[in-house]
Design a protein around this motif. Structure first.
Motif: not given
Length: 290
Positions: A224-225, A234-236, A244-245, A281-282
């Motif tokens: 979790v970033l 979404s690239s992360l 992603i937070g 998140t995906s």
């Protein structure tokens, strides 16, 4: 040997002092990520997603924050520079006004200047398309039950991490300026290697430690970033991050007043509804605390 604290972006300004051992590991080169690093690839992807003609309309620099106005307002933390290869220097960003984000963001984010790095993150965050759907709330709130049974590492000293650790959860807090109960980054190899759930402060994207954190957590099932500097992109997911937070500016006028009066924590900003804390998140089931 000098050390630095990661410190949560949710909790205040972070220090970015680079320890000798990390310098030797190659995590940083002249204050920025090695060419070809995960972070470099992420920056290039965010640039590709940025609208061609999007321009920086205004910029505000505060002690701990840079606020950018472009297609929307965006906030990023300024990594502190004492003892680091990052150096405090020119903080006048007025020349950015009117410039295209695509023309300046790469050099800003790769700069040795802490304020420039924050501006690079903020201006990209102000123009990239937002993924959908977004879940509301602080990212940590989705994992309270799983943290009871999963080996969990926090990269940075988060208030909730200490609460969970004090409640007996298998939580390790990794810091380079550890407080009582924390583990020093240089001694955290086993904890990081076996961590299943990893919470990373977004300041790792600005102080050059992002790649190193990924390398040292090879068995993480969920990373979790989170924090105001995290791109809501979404690239992360393609770079080792599962959740992603991010932080979105909700009340620009109120936020400007809050920062002008010395506001330091995004927790305060969220409580006063100046910003929204959102998650993406995906894998939506990851946001269901089972």
């Amino acid at each position: 040997m000098k050390s630095y604290g990661f410190n949560s972006e949710w909790g205040g300004a972070a220090r970015a002092h680079v320890p000798a051992r990390m310098k030797a590991s190659g995590a940083l080169v002249s204050g920025h990520s090695k060419e070809g690093s995960t972070l470099d690839a992420l920056i290039e992807r965010l640039l590709e997603q940025s609208p061609l003609q999007a321009r920086i309309e205004d910029v505000w620099v505060f002690r701990h924050w840079v606020l950018i106005r472009s297609l929307r307002f965006s906030l990023a933390s300024i990594p502190a520079a004492n003892g680091s290869t990052l150096r405090p220097g020119n903080t006048n960003l007025g020349s950015l006004v009117g410039r295209r984000v695509r023309d300046v963001a790469r050099d800003l984010w790769r700069s040795d200047e802490p304020v420039h790095r924050a501006a690079g993150a903020a201006c990209l965050n102000a123009v990239i398309p937002l993924p959908a759907p977004l879940a509301e709330g602080n990212a940590m709130g989705h994992f309270a039950h799983r943290a009871r049974r999963m080996q969990t590492c926090f990269i940075g000293h988060f208030k909730r991490a200490v609460e969970w650790r004090n409640a007996g959860y298998p939580v390790t807090v990794v810091e380079l300026e550890p407080r009582p109960g924390d583990v020093h980054w240089n001694d955290a190899g086993p904890a990081l290697e076996h961590a299943e759930l990893v919470f990373m402060t977004g300041l790792t994207l600005l102080n050059g430690t992002f790649d190193e954190v990924l390398r040292r957590t090879p068995n993480a099932r969920i990373r979790v970033l989170m924090g105001p500097s995290v791109p809501c992109s979404s690239s992360l997911v393609d770079h080792g991050v599962h959740i992603i937070g991010a932080t979105l500016v909700q009340d620009p006028a109120g936020l400007l007043e809050h920062l002008r009066r010395g506001g330091t924590t995004s927790r305060e900003m969220a409580r006063e509804h100046l910003v929204r804390q959102v998650n993406w998140t995906s894998q939506p089931t990851l946001l269901e605390d089972l």
